[in-house]
Design a protein around this motif. Structure first.
Motif, PDB file in Angstrom:
ATOM      1  N   ARG A   1      -0.205  -6.160  -6.843  1.00  0.00           N
ATOM      2  CA  ARG A   1      -0.409  -5.279  -5.697  1.00  0.00           C
ATOM      3  C   ARG A   1      -1.038  -6.057  -4.556  1.00  0.00           C
ATOM      4  O   ARG A   1      -1.766  -7.040  -4.775  1.00  0.00           O
ATOM      5  CB  ARG A   1      -1.284  -4.094  -6.091  1.00  0.00           C
ATOM      6  CG  ARG A   1      -0.573  -3.131  -7.023  1.00  0.00           C
ATOM      7  CD  ARG A   1      -1.408  -1.923  -7.319  1.00  0.00           C
ATOM      8  NE  ARG A   1      -2.497  -2.230  -8.223  1.00  0.00           N
ATOM      9  CZ  ARG A   1      -3.403  -1.343  -8.621  1.00  0.00           C
ATOM     10  NH1 ARG A   1      -3.358  -0.115  -8.153  1.00  0.00           N
ATOM     11  NH2 ARG A   1      -4.348  -1.688  -9.461  1.00  0.00           N
TER      12      ARG A   1
ATOM     13  N   GLU B   1      -9.026  -1.918   2.994  1.00  0.00           N
ATOM     14  CA  GLU B   1      -8.376  -0.859   2.218  1.00  0.00           C
ATOM     15  C   GLU B   1      -8.882  -0.855   0.778  1.00  0.00           C
ATOM     16  O   GLU B   1      -9.188   0.198   0.221  1.00  0.00           O
ATOM     17  CB  GLU B   1      -6.859  -1.060   2.239  1.00  0.00           C
ATOM     18  CG  GLU B   1      -6.214  -0.793   3.590  1.00  0.00           C
ATOM     19  CD  GLU B   1      -4.760  -1.200   3.631  1.00  0.00           C
ATOM     20  OE1 GLU B   1      -4.053  -0.764   4.563  1.00  0.00           O
ATOM     21  OE2 GLU B   1      -4.320  -1.967   2.740  1.00  0.00           O
TER      22      GLU B   1
ATOM     23  N   SER C   1       0.818  -1.214   0.000  1.00  0.00           N
ATOM     24  CA  SER C   1       0.000   0.000   0.000  1.00  0.00           C
ATOM     25  C   SER C   1       0.851   1.263   0.000  1.00  0.00           C
ATOM     26  O   SER C   1       0.373   2.339  -0.369  1.00  0.00           O
ATOM     27  CB  SER C   1      -0.931   0.002   1.222  1.00  0.00           C
ATOM     28  OG  SER C   1      -0.176  -0.124   2.417  1.00  0.00           O
ATOM     29  N   ASP C   2       2.129   1.131   0.416  1.00  0.00           N
ATOM     30  CA  ASP C   2       3.041   2.287   0.407  1.00  0.00           C
ATOM     31  C   ASP C   2       3.738   2.467  -0.928  1.00  0.00           C
ATOM     32  O   ASP C   2       4.548   3.383  -1.103  1.00  0.00           O
ATOM     33  CB  ASP C   2       4.086   2.137   1.515  1.00  0.00           C
ATOM     34  CG  ASP C   2       4.875   0.842   1.395  1.00  0.00           C
ATOM     35  OD1 ASP C   2       4.572   0.048   0.471  1.00  0.00           O
ATOM     36  OD2 ASP C   2       5.778   0.614   2.219  1.00  0.00           O
ATOM     37  N   GLY C   3       3.430   1.589  -1.903  1.00  0.00           N
ATOM     38  CA  GLY C   3       4.027   1.695  -3.222  1.00  0.00           C
ATOM     39  C   GLY C   3       5.364   0.994  -3.371  1.00  0.00           C
ATOM     40  O   GLY C   3       5.921   0.943  -4.470  1.00  0.00           O
ATOM     41  N   ARG C   4       5.910   0.408  -2.317  1.00  0.00           N
ATOM     42  CA  ARG C   4       7.206  -0.259  -2.370  1.00  0.00           C
ATOM     43  C   ARG C   4       7.038  -1.708  -2.796  1.00  0.00           C
ATOM     44  O   ARG C   4       6.073  -2.377  -2.443  1.00  0.00           O
ATOM     45  CB  ARG C   4       7.906  -0.178  -1.009  1.00  0.00           C
ATOM     46  CG  ARG C   4       8.194   1.243  -0.540  1.00  0.00           C
ATOM     47  CD  ARG C   4       8.853   1.248   0.819  1.00  0.00           C
ATOM     48  NE  ARG C   4      10.128   0.529   0.795  1.00  0.00           N
ATOM     49  CZ  ARG C   4      10.872   0.330   1.879  1.00  0.00           C
ATOM     50  NH1 ARG C   4      10.474   0.800   3.058  1.00  0.00           N
ATOM     51  NH2 ARG C   4      12.017  -0.329   1.795  1.00  0.00           N
TER      52      ARG C   4
ATOM     53  N   SER D   1      -3.099  -5.714  -0.677  1.00  0.00           N
ATOM     54  CA  SER D   1      -3.894  -4.797   0.136  1.00  0.00           C
ATOM     55  C   SER D   1      -4.811  -5.615   1.030  1.00  0.00           C
ATOM     56  O   SER D   1      -5.113  -6.785   0.750  1.00  0.00           O
ATOM     57  CB  SER D   1      -4.725  -3.887  -0.778  1.00  0.00           C
ATOM     58  OG  SER D   1      -5.659  -3.135  -0.036  1.00  0.00           O
TER      59      SER D   1
END
Length: 387
Positions: free
Chosen positions: A76, A82, A29-32, A78
């Motif tokens: 991705r 979320e 969720s932090d894009g990493r 999640s």
């Protein structure tokens, strides 16, 4: 990001099950981007499944093919709660108001309290089946299916958007058995007459339209004056109303043109003489020029009349069932009732109105029974014996 290296994974026999393990790149969720360890039971060491390690490895290779493909990209990741926020904002918001209200209720009351903290990649068939068992203790089969429909739409969207998620197929689930179907409420002919006669305007005309042509409550509240074709004696059903807002009909089949019977045409023409114009040209509107709420009509107008007449309380759908019951009971083919109701399949009509026995069907069964009977125990014969 393409794959970093070719993976072979590990395959072990745990008890009687073949367990595979490998790693996948995921976007948090932090894009990493990070690598996570995945594990999955791919079969059992039984003669009719995967009796040897080589056969188990072949099945495992099919799983690894995705992460070893040249065009592999990280998925991705999640939690359900979320992703549900994004799904509600981007997808659910495009649906009809009635769909939005039902789906939000499913999420708030059932899905998120039970599954919300789980990651999408953790929601496998076993977790969903446990969720079905939980729902079955509290709800009817129909409600369980509705809640699963919302969950399925959410998970399948996540899979399409590239999240690490299995998606959901209802066919693979063990669902609660269907209980006894409750008989649809409908009014007898004389009861419907009394209700219409006891109502004041505009509700007397509303009840008459519902009973004489069989439109649903939302369709009834969504009718506009321009939907009435007095020259062709037709009523065009083009939209519905839900809690004071206009929206599309329930299905495309519900967009239909219905015959306007002569008694109803006379009543509507008389009603329109005192009709108060409104911007949307609604046939039935509130003092604020909004569509009348079907729930308010039932609670504030229909129920007091039913109480006065000694008829058990029910909703506006009873008029729709009354119309179709009278249609079938008076000998109309089921296909006629199907077209009048706007059902996509005649089996839906038969399932709802199977309690109605038309005169033609009853007479045919009587002839068959008389041809087979040799006892002489008819009502006429019994009466002669008694006297």
């Amino acid at each position: 990001m393409a794959r970093r290296r070719y993976q072979r994974g590990t395959l072990k026999l745990v008890g009687r099950s073949w367990v595979s393990r490998w790693r996948e790149d995921v976007i948090g969720s932090d894009g990493r981007v990070r690598r996570i360890r995945r594990a999955q039971v791919i079969g059992t060491k039984s003669p009719d499944d995967l009796p040897t390690e080589k056969l188990a490895q072949r099945r495992f290779d099919l799983l690894l093919a995705k992460v070893n493909a040249p065009g592999y990209r990280p998925g991705r990741i999640s939690t359900l709660v979320e992703f549900s926020e994004r799904w509600q904002a981007d997808v659910l918001s495009q649906r009809k108001a009635s769909t939005v209200k039902a789906a939000k209720s499913h999420l708030r009351c059932s899905i998120l309290p039970q599954l919300g903290t789980m990651r999408l990649d953790q929601l496998g068939k076993e977790n969903v089946q446990s969720f079905v068992r939980y729902l079955s203790k509290k709800h009817t089969r129909k409600t369980v299916l509705n809640i699963l429909g919302t969950l399925s739409a959410l998970l399948n969207t996540a899979k399409e958007w590239g999240y690490v998620c299995e998606g959901m197929n209802r066919r693979g689930l063990a669902l609660p058995v269907e209980g006894e179907r409750k008989r649809a409420r409908f009014f007898a002919l004389e009861e419907a007459r009394q209700i219409i006669a006891a109502a004041e305007e505009p509700f007397a005309t509303m009840f008459a339209v519902a009973a004489m042509v069989g439109v649903g409550p939302g369709e009834l509240c969504g009718l506009q004056v321009d939907d009435l074709d007095f020259s062709g004696r037709l009523i065009h059903v083009r939209r519905s109303a839900y809690y004071g807002k206009l929206q599309a009909t329930k299905t495309r089949n519900r967009i239909r043109t219905l015959p306007m019977p002569e008694p109803l045409a006379a009543r509507l023409e008389y009603y329109l003489r005192n009709w108060r114009p409104n911007p949307a040209r609604l046939l039935f509107a509130t003092s604020r020029n909004k569509p009348i709420s079907a729930n308010n009509v039932v609670q504030r107008k229909l129920w007091p009349i039913l109480d006065q007449l000694g008829i058990p309380r029910c909703g506006l759908h009873a008029f729709r069932h009354t119309h179709s019951s009278l249609l079938v009971g008076m000998g109309a083919p089921v296909t006629v009732a199907q077209a009048q109701l706007g059902h996509a399949d005649a089996r839906i009509t038969l399932g709802i109105y199977s309690h109605v026995i038309g005169d033609a069907q009853r007479q045919a069964v009587e002839r068959v029974a008389k041809a087979l009977d040799s006892s002489g125990l008819t009502q006429e014969g019994i009466s002669r014996t008694v006297h």
